[in-house]
Motif scaffolding. Structure first.
Motif, PDB file in Angstrom:
ATOM      1  N   LEU A 162       1.274  -0.732   0.140  1.00  0.00           N
ATOM      2  CA  LEU A 162       0.092   0.255  -0.101  1.00  0.00           C
ATOM      3  C   LEU A 162       1.120   1.506   0.247  1.00  0.00           C
ATOM      4  O   LEU A 162       0.789   2.667  -1.015  1.00  0.00           O
ATOM      5  CB  LEU A 162      -0.642  -0.111   1.154  1.00  0.00           C
ATOM      6  N   ASP A 163       2.221   1.424   0.721  1.00  0.00           N
ATOM      7  CA  ASP A 163       3.051   2.157   0.795  1.00  0.00           C
ATOM      8  C   ASP A 163       3.439   2.789  -0.868  1.00  0.00           C
ATOM      9  O   ASP A 163       2.635   4.558  -0.964  1.00  0.00           O
ATOM     10  CB  ASP A 163       3.668   1.758   2.074  1.00  0.00           C
ATOM     11  N   GLN A 164       3.189   1.972  -1.758  1.00  0.00           N
ATOM     12  CA  GLN A 164       4.665   1.856  -2.569  1.00  0.00           C
ATOM     13  C   GLN A 164       2.744   2.317  -3.979  1.00  0.00           C
ATOM     14  O   GLN A 164       2.797   2.842  -5.114  1.00  0.00           O
ATOM     15  CB  GLN A 164       4.747   0.577  -3.469  1.00  0.00           C
ATOM     16  N   GLY A 211      -4.252  -8.179  -8.871  1.00  0.00           N
ATOM     17  CA  GLY A 211      -3.830  -8.621  -7.888  1.00  0.00           C
ATOM     18  C   GLY A 211      -2.552  -8.951  -8.061  1.00  0.00           C
ATOM     19  O   GLY A 211      -1.448  -8.595  -7.283  1.00  0.00           O
ATOM     20  N   ARG A 212      -2.038 -10.538  -8.394  1.00  0.00           N
ATOM     21  CA  ARG A 212      -0.467 -11.304  -8.165  1.00  0.00           C
ATOM     22  C   ARG A 212       0.316 -10.455  -8.705  1.00  0.00           C
ATOM     23  O   ARG A 212       0.913 -10.154  -8.461  1.00  0.00           O
ATOM     24  CB  ARG A 212      -0.489 -12.493  -8.465  1.00  0.00           C
ATOM     25  N   SER A 213      -0.146  -9.882 -10.083  1.00  0.00           N
ATOM     26  CA  SER A 213       1.144  -9.281 -10.643  1.00  0.00           C
ATOM     27  C   SER A 213       1.564  -7.866 -10.103  1.00  0.00           C
ATOM     28  O   SER A 213       2.750  -7.574 -10.360  1.00  0.00           O
ATOM     29  CB  SER A 213       0.213  -8.292 -11.993  1.00  0.00           C
ATOM     30  N   ILE A 214       1.067  -7.269  -9.005  1.00  0.00           N
ATOM     31  CA  ILE A 214       1.165  -6.782  -8.192  1.00  0.00           C
ATOM     32  C   ILE A 214       2.079  -6.967  -6.807  1.00  0.00           C
ATOM     33  O   ILE A 214       3.241  -6.235  -7.133  1.00  0.00           O
ATOM     34  CB  ILE A 214       0.018  -5.520  -8.042  1.00  0.00           C
ATOM     35  N   TYR A 215       1.342  -7.514  -6.800  1.00  0.00           N
ATOM     36  CA  TYR A 215       1.627  -8.252  -4.918  1.00  0.00           C
ATOM     37  C   TYR A 215       2.814  -8.714  -4.625  1.00  0.00           C
ATOM     38  O   TYR A 215       3.249  -9.171  -3.730  1.00  0.00           O
ATOM     39  CB  TYR A 215       0.125  -8.036  -4.238  1.00  0.00           C
ATOM     40  N   ASN A 216       2.588 -10.182  -5.985  1.00  0.00           N
ATOM     41  CA  ASN A 216       4.197 -11.156  -5.833  1.00  0.00           C
ATOM     42  C   ASN A 216       5.661 -10.309  -6.752  1.00  0.00           C
ATOM     43  O   ASN A 216       6.380 -11.094  -6.271  1.00  0.00           O
ATOM     44  CB  ASN A 216       3.518 -11.546  -7.129  1.00  0.00           C
ATOM     45  N   SER A 217       4.444  -8.903  -7.427  1.00  0.00           N
ATOM     46  CA  SER A 217       6.167  -8.388  -7.602  1.00  0.00           C
ATOM     47  C   SER A 217       7.041  -7.804  -6.429  1.00  0.00           C
ATOM     48  O   SER A 217       6.285  -7.200  -5.431  1.00  0.00           O
ATOM     49  CB  SER A 217       5.924  -7.042  -8.427  1.00  0.00           C
ATOM     50  N   GLU A 218       8.242  -7.823  -6.854  1.00  0.00           N
ATOM     51  CA  GLU A 218       9.599  -6.637  -6.145  1.00  0.00           C
ATOM     52  C   GLU A 218       8.832  -6.061  -5.820  1.00  0.00           C
ATOM     53  O   GLU A 218      10.096  -4.820  -5.460  1.00  0.00           O
ATOM     54  CB  GLU A 218      10.856  -7.522  -6.705  1.00  0.00           C
ATOM     55  N   SER A 219       9.010  -5.161  -6.812  1.00  0.00           N
ATOM     56  CA  SER A 219       8.047  -3.833  -6.785  1.00  0.00           C
ATOM     57  C   SER A 219       6.995  -3.347  -8.083  1.00  0.00           C
ATOM     58  O   SER A 219       6.354  -3.101  -8.908  1.00  0.00           O
ATOM     59  CB  SER A 219       8.967  -3.182  -8.361  1.00  0.00           C
ATOM     60  N   PRO A 220       5.786  -3.100  -6.646  1.00  0.00           N
ATOM     61  CA  PRO A 220       4.667  -3.131  -7.000  1.00  0.00           C
ATOM     62  C   PRO A 220       4.496  -1.709  -7.744  1.00  0.00           C
ATOM     63  O   PRO A 220       3.111  -1.654  -8.708  1.00  0.00           O
ATOM     64  CB  PRO A 220       3.660  -3.351  -6.032  1.00  0.00           C
ATOM     65  N   LYS A 221       4.956  -0.729  -7.604  1.00  0.00           N
ATOM     66  CA  LYS A 221       4.975   0.564  -8.013  1.00  0.00           C
ATOM     67  C   LYS A 221       5.354   0.413  -9.189  1.00  0.00           C
ATOM     68  O   LYS A 221       4.483   1.044  -9.754  1.00  0.00           O
ATOM     69  CB  LYS A 221       5.759   1.533  -7.453  1.00  0.00           C
ATOM     70  N   GLU A 222       6.353  -0.374  -9.315  1.00  0.00           N
ATOM     71  CA  GLU A 222       7.073  -0.274 -10.925  1.00  0.00           C
ATOM     72  C   GLU A 222       6.030  -0.849 -11.552  1.00  0.00           C
ATOM     73  O   GLU A 222       5.507  -0.115 -13.155  1.00  0.00           O
ATOM     74  CB  GLU A 222       7.863  -0.493 -11.487  1.00  0.00           C
ATOM     75  N   VAL A 223       5.396  -2.151 -11.509  1.00  0.00           N
ATOM     76  CA  VAL A 223       3.968  -2.658 -12.168  1.00  0.00           C
ATOM     77  C   VAL A 223       3.173  -1.768 -12.544  1.00  0.00           C
ATOM     78  O   VAL A 223       1.868  -1.919 -13.900  1.00  0.00           O
ATOM     79  CB  VAL A 223       3.127  -4.087 -11.652  1.00  0.00           C
ATOM     80  N   LEU A 224       2.684  -1.167 -11.660  1.00  0.00           N
ATOM     81  CA  LEU A 224       0.946  -0.090 -11.493  1.00  0.00           C
ATOM     82  C   LEU A 224       1.279   0.226 -12.823  1.00  0.00           C
ATOM     83  O   LEU A 224       0.151   0.964 -13.594  1.00  0.00           O
ATOM     84  CB  LEU A 224       0.729   0.380 -10.154  1.00  0.00           C
ATOM     85  N   GLU A 225       3.357   1.728 -12.400  1.00  0.00           N
ATOM     86  CA  GLU A 225       2.788   2.712 -13.125  1.00  0.00           C
ATOM     87  C   GLU A 225       2.644   1.760 -15.006  1.00  0.00           C
ATOM     88  O   GLU A 225       2.256   2.585 -15.609  1.00  0.00           O
ATOM     89  CB  GLU A 225       4.136   2.710 -12.903  1.00  0.00           C
ATOM     90  N   GLU A 226       3.545   0.714 -15.146  1.00  0.00           N
ATOM     91  CA  GLU A 226       3.776   0.296 -16.107  1.00  0.00           C
ATOM     92  C   GLU A 226       2.015  -0.565 -16.937  1.00  0.00           C
ATOM     93  O   GLU A 226       1.380  -0.352 -17.880  1.00  0.00           O
ATOM     94  CB  GLU A 226       4.040  -0.855 -16.373  1.00  0.00           C
ATOM     95  N   VAL A 227       1.182  -0.831 -15.903  1.00  0.00           N
ATOM     96  CA  VAL A 227      -0.246  -0.859 -16.126  1.00  0.00           C
ATOM     97  C   VAL A 227      -0.815   0.334 -16.823  1.00  0.00           C
ATOM     98  O   VAL A 227      -2.039   0.440 -17.565  1.00  0.00           O
ATOM     99  CB  VAL A 227      -0.847  -1.355 -15.199  1.00  0.00           C
ATOM    100  N   ILE A 228      -0.907   0.910 -16.118  1.00  0.00           N
ATOM    101  CA  ILE A 228      -1.556   2.713 -16.371  1.00  0.00           C
ATOM    102  C   ILE A 228      -1.481   3.622 -17.314  1.00  0.00           C
ATOM    103  O   ILE A 228      -1.924   3.937 -17.844  1.00  0.00           O
ATOM    104  CB  ILE A 228      -1.037   3.414 -14.897  1.00  0.00           C
TER     105      ILE A 228
END
Length: 216
Positions: free
Chosen positions: A23-25, A194-211
């Motif tokens: 959540l912080d990320q 879900g898993r694409s973000i929370y299992n990632s070493e960098s949830p923030k980066e994955v979310l940025e890529e999706v956006i």
């Protein structure tokens, strides 16, 4: 319900510390979280209250409520009184069970999401044959919010056509299950990841890529 960047995080981890690390990320980029039994059973229902107090997010309880009307009413009231803004309920138990959920939520000025069809392949055997009828029932009962699968765009489109353009659809299955956010958002109002973000070493980066993938 409005959802920032049209993305909902399915936070299906089992530890509060890990949940907070994620959540912080990501909470600079999204404002809606979906939690289910993994985190709630591991940490207790107070985790709902904690997240609501510590983060400026909307929280959807994914409990897929599916019991008789009297029991559903208790589940919905208890969950929403812990601080959840909305709760997901199954449609297959029938209109009395769904109405009990809807009425209980409305008494607390909160919301229900009616689950029409799930994103996993196995749902094709039992839910798929009735999912369009569930959507029609939802319309008849005055339900405004729905859950429909990102992994089955043809089904998602059919459900959208039934519930109408003004209904709010959230759609699970983006990421690991194969759904694509941009494609999903042609028919849904928000994609659940879900898993694409929370299992990632960098949830923030994955979310940025999706956006970014949504905007291009």
């Amino acid at each position: 319900m409005k959802v920032k960047n049209q993305i909902i995080l399915a936070l299906d981890v089992e530890e509060k510390n890990r949940a907070y690390e994620i959540l912080d990320q990501v909470t600079d980029y999204l404002d809606t979280i979906k939690i289910g039994y993994p985190l709630t059973l591991a940490e207790g229902p107070q985790i709902i209250k904690s997240i609501k107090e510590d983060y400026d997010v909307q929280l959807i309880a994914d409990f897929k409520v599916a019991d008789i009307d009297a029991t559903n009413e208790k589940i919905v009231k208890t969950t929403l009184n812990w601080g959840a803004d909305a709760i997901i309920v199954h449609g297959f138990p029938g209109e009395d069970s769904v109405l009990a959920c809807k009425n209980a939520a409305e008494e607390l000025d909160k919301e229900v999401f009616l689950l029409t069809e799930m994103s996993n392949p196995g749902a094709d055997r039992f839910l798929k044959p009735v999912s369009l009828d569930i959507a029609r029932m939802g319309v008849e009962l005055g339900i405004n919010n729905y859950v429909a699968p990102a992994t089955k765009l043809d089904r998602l489109e059919k459900i959208r056509n039934i519930v109408g353009k003004d209904a709010f659809i959230i759609s699970p299955g983006v990421g690991v299950q194969g759904g694509k956010a941009k494609d999903t958002l042609e028919f849904a109002d928000a994609a659940i990841i879900g898993r694409s973000i929370y299992n990632s070493e960098s949830p923030k980066e994955v979310l940025e890529e999706v956006i970014h993938s949504i905007k291009v």
